[in-house]
Design a protein around this motif. Structure first.
Motif, PDB file in Angstrom:
ATOM      1  N   CYS A  26       0.858  -1.182   0.000  1.00  0.00           N
ATOM      2  CA  CYS A  26       0.000   0.000   0.000  1.00  0.00           C
ATOM      3  C   CYS A  26       0.900   1.240   0.000  1.00  0.00           C
ATOM      4  O   CYS A  26       1.812   1.336   0.814  1.00  0.00           O
ATOM      5  N   HIS A  28       0.343   4.101   1.060  1.00  0.00           N
ATOM      6  CA  HIS A  28       0.159   4.938   2.255  1.00  0.00           C
ATOM      7  C   HIS A  28       0.834   4.318   3.478  1.00  0.00           C
ATOM      8  O   HIS A  28       1.686   4.922   4.106  1.00  0.00           O
ATOM      9  N   CYS A  29       0.456   3.071   3.830  1.00  0.00           N
ATOM     10  CA  CYS A  29       0.955   2.479   5.072  1.00  0.00           C
ATOM     11  C   CYS A  29       2.064   1.458   4.826  1.00  0.00           C
ATOM     12  O   CYS A  29       2.594   0.887   5.777  1.00  0.00           O
ATOM     13  N   CYS A  51      -7.801   0.752   1.494  1.00  0.00           N
ATOM     14  CA  CYS A  51      -6.812  -0.207   1.971  1.00  0.00           C
ATOM     15  C   CYS A  51      -7.363  -0.943   3.195  1.00  0.00           C
ATOM     16  O   CYS A  51      -7.960  -0.342   4.075  1.00  0.00           O
ATOM     17  N   CYS A  54      -5.010   0.534   6.492  1.00  0.00           N
ATOM     18  CA  CYS A  54      -5.064   1.922   6.942  1.00  0.00           C
ATOM     19  C   CYS A  54      -6.333   2.644   6.497  1.00  0.00           C
ATOM     20  O   CYS A  54      -6.550   3.788   6.854  1.00  0.00           O
TER      21      CYS A  54
END
Ligand SMILES: [Zn+2]
Length: 244
Positions: A26, A28-29, A51, A54
């Motif tokens: 992912c 983002h995380c 996701c 997150c």
């Protein structure tokens, strides 16, 4: 599934991390994405675009690329069947999809795609000269080379002309290499057609972008790709209609 792989190319090639991470993660995380969350199109729908870890939004570009890829391959299959041309044109379309989205998002056409694709186009034209409409291997290679030259030169000269008129850099090197790549696959007549078709789409979207975001530059690869797709499908008819 190929669309899913193209997404990996679109995300990783401009960042230069293509082979660094073995697994999908992912953005983002950085959590690893398991296989059941990585099923083309379906996982996006099941996860409702977020996701699992997150809960951040997953870009709609991922399912879009998977859908566009799938539809293009289906379209080619209906027209060409399981022929060598089907696989060759599918390869070209993959390169065009990746260039379109990296240019949209990062204003970059990766050399792996443009220069790499150029070499592949030359090689295929030698191995399978029917792609260039001839039977001799060396004539196939020559036609492909001529296509790359005409494609690259037409945009390069436009760029020089633009630099004089606008007194600033007006055409990116990535676009020039991309059209050279298209020329290596489609030959000089078809690539000239792409050169003349693409600005029409580019102008419409370019003016809209300029008014809306005051954008300084517009990505041109998407329009070259659209022009190439149209030439691929209707090019022969258009050239005959024009008297070539
Ligand atoms: Zn996440």
């Amino acid at each position: 599934m190929i669309g899913s792989f193209l997404n990996v190319c679109i995300y990783r090639l401009p960042k230069g991390i293509f082979s660094k991470e073995r697994f999908s993660f992912c953005p983002h995380c950085k959590q690893r994405i398991r296989w059941f969350d990585n099923i083309p199109l379906l996982s996006y729908i099941f996860l409702r675009g977020r996701c699992r870890h997150c809960r951040q939004r997953i870009s709609f570009v991922y399912p879009l690329v998977e859908l566009i890829g799938g539809l293009c391959f289906l379209f080619l299959f209906v027209y060409l069947g399981l022929t060598p041309l089907f696989f060759i044109y599918s390869l070209l379309i993959c390169a065009l999809i990746v260039s379109t989205f990296t240019d949209f998002e990062e204003r970059i056409v990766p050399n792996e795609i443009s220069v790499g694709g150029l070499v592949v186009g030359l090689l295929i034209s030698f191995i399978y000269p029917l792609l260039q409409g001839v039977s001799s291997h060396w004539t196939g290679l020559f036609n492909s080379f001529l296509g790359a030259l005409v494609g690259g030169a037409s945009l390069y000269l436009t760029g020089i002309f633009g630099n004089i008129v606008f007194r600033k850099e007006s055409m990116g090197g990535g676009d020039i290499k991309l059209l050279a790549m298209v020329g290596a696959f489609l030959g000089w007549k078809m690539v000239l057609l792409v050169f003349f078709i693409s600005p029409f789409f580019g102008a419409v979207v370019g003016i809209a972008l300029k008014l809306k975001e005051k954008a300084e530059t517009i990505p041109y690869a998407p329009f070259l790709s659209l022009g190439s797709l149209i030439s691929l499908v209707w090019g022969k008819g258009i050239l005959i209609w024009l008297g070539f």
